[in-house]
Scaffold this active site. Structure first.
Site, PDB file in Angstrom:
ATOM      1  N   GLU A  42      17.397  15.672  43.355  1.00  0.00           N
ATOM      2  CA  GLU A  42      17.319  14.234  43.063  1.00  0.00           C
ATOM      3  C   GLU A  42      18.726  13.791  42.699  1.00  0.00           C
ATOM      4  OE1 GLU A  42      14.545  13.131  39.897  1.00  0.00           O
ATOM      5  OE2 GLU A  42      15.835  11.439  39.400  1.00  0.00           O
ATOM      6  N   ARG A  46      23.313   6.960  39.175  1.00  0.00           N
ATOM      7  CA  ARG A  46      24.107   6.711  37.968  1.00  0.00           C
ATOM      8  C   ARG A  46      25.585   6.803  38.291  1.00  0.00           C
ATOM      9  NH1 ARG A  46      20.570  10.471  33.904  1.00  0.00           N
ATOM     10  NH2 ARG A  46      18.707   9.851  35.026  1.00  0.00           N
ATOM     11  N   THR A  70      17.198   7.470  39.662  1.00  0.00           N
ATOM     12  CA  THR A  70      17.699   6.334  38.884  1.00  0.00           C
ATOM     13  C   THR A  70      17.881   5.107  39.791  1.00  0.00           C
ATOM     14  OG1 THR A  70      18.962   8.011  37.633  1.00  0.00           O
ATOM     15  CG2 THR A  70      19.242   5.746  36.960  1.00  0.00           C
ATOM     16  N   LYS A 130       6.568  10.280  38.058  1.00  0.00           N
ATOM     17  CA  LYS A 130       7.545  10.925  37.184  1.00  0.00           C
ATOM     18  C   LYS A 130       7.081  10.626  35.758  1.00  0.00           C
ATOM     19  CE  LYS A 130      12.408  10.566  35.830  1.00  0.00           C
ATOM     20  NZ  LYS A 130      13.725  10.959  36.332  1.00  0.00           N
TER      21      LYS A 130
END
Ligand code: 3PG
Length: 214
Positions: A42, A46, A70, A130
């Site tokens: 993943e 960011r 994110t 998640k």
């Protein structure tokens, strides 16, 4: 469950990656993860250059499953798709992003921790969520409590997972896979400790296997 989600679940751990130097690090990192038996990543938005990192990891290891994490906007979903991302992870539950990914036929795992989040996910037809931030939100005890009204979901807890508690999570049937940055910390990546990353992956895979078979 779709094919990509099933494959992620079979591997059982998902490294959560922030790459500051994708041109330098994406390819060797992808190889280090695959060599450790963790052919999934993943890559978080960011860091600027996340899309580049996704593209370079896929090029280095075409069979690896690479997703975007994110993700906060539909523009980022488009960028992720253009780079070759095969799944999307969002920190929170945003129905707009979920519907957008569903339209694009891309698995999406939104961060959920409350009954309201789960209910929204149910209405959106999701199967795997998640659970973020896992330890800080009540950990396995809360995940199990949430399964009582919502037994239809499997979850990917992320946040506070390490080699120490990975086995406890992996043992629970509600867990699809565990996410974490412990095998891809800034120190490991910035200092290009690829062999150490491979070793942490091997240890993680062994822990998951033992937890599931035990
Ligand atoms: C995530 O975005 O999923 C988490 O920041 C990862 O959490 P960890 O660094 O505690 O593994």
């Amino acid at each position: 469950m779709d094919q990509i989600t099933r494959q992620i679940s079979e591997i059982g751990v998902v490294p959560v990656i922030k790459l500051n130097h994708p041109e330098r690090d994406a390819a060797p990192l992808a190889k280090a993860l695959c060599e450790g038996g963790v052919a999934v990543a993943e890559v978080t938005f960011r860091a600027a250059g996340a899309a580049t990192a996704i593209k370079l990891m896929k090029e280095a290891c075409p069979d690896m499953i690479v997703g975007a994490g994110t993700v906060l906007t539909t523009v980022q979903i488009d960028e992720a798709i253009a780079a070759g991302a095969q799944f999307i992870v969002t920190p929170g539950m945003d129905p707009e992003l979920v519907k957008y990914a569903q339209e694009k036929k891309l698995p999406i795992f939104p961060g959920c921790t409350t009954p309201t989040d789960y209910h929204t996910a149910y209405k959106l037809g999701l199967e795997v969520l998640k659970f973020f931030p896992a330890e800080q939100s009540g950990g396995l005890a809360k995940i199990k409590a949430m399964s009582a009204p919502f037994p239809m979901f499997k979850v990917m807890p992320t946040g506070g997972i390490s080699l120490k508690n990975l086995g406890d999570y992996a043992k629970a049937p509600v867990i699809a896979a565990c996410g974490g940055s412990y095998m891809v910390t800034a120190d490991l990546i910035d200092n290009q400790k690829w062999a150490e990353i491979t070793d942490l992956c091997k240890q993680s895979v062994a822990i998951v296997r033992e937890a599931r078979n035990g």
